[in-house]
Design a protein around this motif. Structure first.
Motif, short mmCIF file in Angstrom:
data_model
loop_
_atom_site.label_atom_id
_atom_site.label_comp_id
_atom_site.label_asym_id
_atom_site.label_seq_id
_atom_site.Cartn_x
_atom_site.Cartn_y
_atom_site.Cartn_z
N ARG A 85 13.64 10.74 17.72
CA ARG A 85 12.43 10.58 18.52
C ARG A 85 11.55 11.81 18.32
NH1 ARG A 85 13.71 10.77 24.27
NH2 ARG A 85 15.55 11.97 23.82
N ASP A 86 10.27 11.61 18.46
CA ASP A 86 9.33 12.73 18.48
C ASP A 86 9.07 13.08 19.92
OD1 ASP A 86 9.07 12.78 15.79
OD2 ASP A 86 7.17 11.72 15.71
N LEU A 87 9.23 14.32 20.27
CA LEU A 87 8.88 14.80 21.60
C LEU A 87 7.98 15.99 21.44
CD1 LEU A 87 12.31 14.71 23.46
CD2 LEU A 87 10.47 13.06 23.57
N SER A 88 6.92 16.02 22.21
CA SER A 88 6.08 17.20 22.19
C SER A 88 6.62 18.16 23.23
CB SER A 88 4.63 16.83 22.49
OG SER A 88 4.54 16.25 23.77
N GLY A 89 6.35 19.40 23.04
CA GLY A 89 6.79 20.37 24.01
C GLY A 89 6.10 21.70 23.79
N ASN A 90 6.08 22.50 24.83
CA ASN A 90 5.56 23.85 24.67
C ASN A 90 6.28 24.77 25.62
OD1 ASN A 90 4.15 24.14 27.23
ND2 ASN A 90 2.60 22.76 26.42
N TYR A 91 6.19 26.04 25.33
CA TYR A 91 6.81 27.07 26.13
C TYR A 91 5.81 28.21 26.21
CZ TYR A 91 9.94 30.79 27.54
OH TYR A 91 10.53 31.83 28.21
N ALA A 92 5.43 28.58 27.40
CA ALA A 92 4.45 29.65 27.62
C ALA A 92 3.16 29.39 26.83
CB ALA A 92 5.05 31.00 27.24
N GLY A 93 2.74 28.11 26.80
CA GLY A 93 1.51 27.76 26.12
C GLY A 93 1.61 27.67 24.62
N ARG A 94 2.80 27.77 24.08
CA ARG A 94 2.98 27.69 22.63
C ARG A 94 3.84 26.50 22.27
NH1 ARG A 94 2.66 33.03 19.44
NH2 ARG A 94 1.27 34.21 20.75
N GLN A 95 3.61 25.95 21.09
CA GLN A 95 4.34 24.78 20.63
C GLN A 95 5.81 25.11 20.39
OE1 GLN A 95 2.83 21.68 20.26
NE2 GLN A 95 4.95 21.07 20.20
N VAL A 96 6.68 24.15 20.70
CA VAL A 96 8.11 24.27 20.44
C VAL A 96 8.52 23.06 19.63
CG1 VAL A 96 10.41 24.32 21.49
CG2 VAL A 96 8.51 25.50 22.60
N TRP A 97 9.32 23.27 18.58
CA TRP A 97 9.81 22.19 17.74
C TRP A 97 11.31 22.05 17.94
CZ3 TRP A 97 6.34 25.88 16.46
CH2 TRP A 97 5.09 25.47 15.98
N HIS A 98 11.80 20.81 18.10
CA HIS A 98 13.23 20.53 18.21
C HIS A 98 13.60 19.62 17.04
CE1 HIS A 98 13.26 22.14 22.29
NE2 HIS A 98 12.19 21.40 22.53
N ILE A 99 14.58 20.05 16.27
CA ILE A 99 15.02 19.29 15.10
C ILE A 99 16.46 18.85 15.33
CG2 ILE A 99 15.51 19.36 12.62
CD1 ILE A 99 13.03 21.78 14.11
N SER A 100 16.70 17.55 15.29
CA SER A 100 18.07 17.09 15.49
C SER A 100 18.92 17.46 14.29
CB SER A 100 18.11 15.57 15.72
OG SER A 100 17.82 14.89 14.53
N CYS A 101 20.19 17.69 14.55
CA CYS A 101 21.16 17.99 13.50
C CYS A 101 22.51 17.55 14.03
CB CYS A 101 21.15 19.47 13.13
SG CYS A 101 21.61 20.60 14.47
N GLY A 102 23.53 17.80 13.29
CA GLY A 102 24.88 17.53 13.73
C GLY A 102 25.69 18.81 13.67
N ASP A 103 26.94 18.72 14.07
CA ASP A 103 27.84 19.85 13.87
C ASP A 103 28.92 19.41 12.89
OD1 ASP A 103 29.62 18.32 15.36
OD2 ASP A 103 29.60 19.63 17.10
#
Length: 99
Positions: free
Chosen positions: A30-48
């Motif tokens: 899924r694509d989710l937008s997000g930010n932290y302290a007014g800055r963009q945050v990217w989350h990339i799925s992976c596995g272990d």
């Protein structure tokens, strides 16, 4: 704010998470937008190493440094598509850090 969550494959300007379906070649992402302290945050799925779902997070801190946060105490295993998403996120974070 919890920075580790679901996948963001490309940044979006919205301040709160919003889901959107990915193409068929990336089931479950899924694509989710997000930010932290007014800055963009990217989350990339992976596995272990035992194929559990995990996440890498990319953000730019207050000192304009790119921060890569991996799964706590684990190894991130990425497919070629996920590696491309990580590359794109790192490139965009680097551009953001230069501003």
């Amino acid at each position: 704010m919890d920075l580790v969550g679901s996948t963001v494959t490309r940044p979006a300007p919205a301040a709160s998470p919003a889901a959107q379906a990915e193409p068929q070649d990336a089931p479950g992402l899924r694509d989710l937008s997000g930010n932290y302290a007014g800055r963009q945050v990217w989350h990339i799925s992976c596995g272990d190493v035992i194929n559990r779902d995990r996440c890498l997070t990319v953000l730019v801190n207050d000192q304009n440094k790119v921060v890569l946060v991996g799964p706590p105490g684990e190894t991130a295993v990425l497919s070629s598509g996920q590696l491309g998403q990580l590359r794109d996120a790192l490139r965009e974070a680097a551009e953001q850090a230069e501003r």
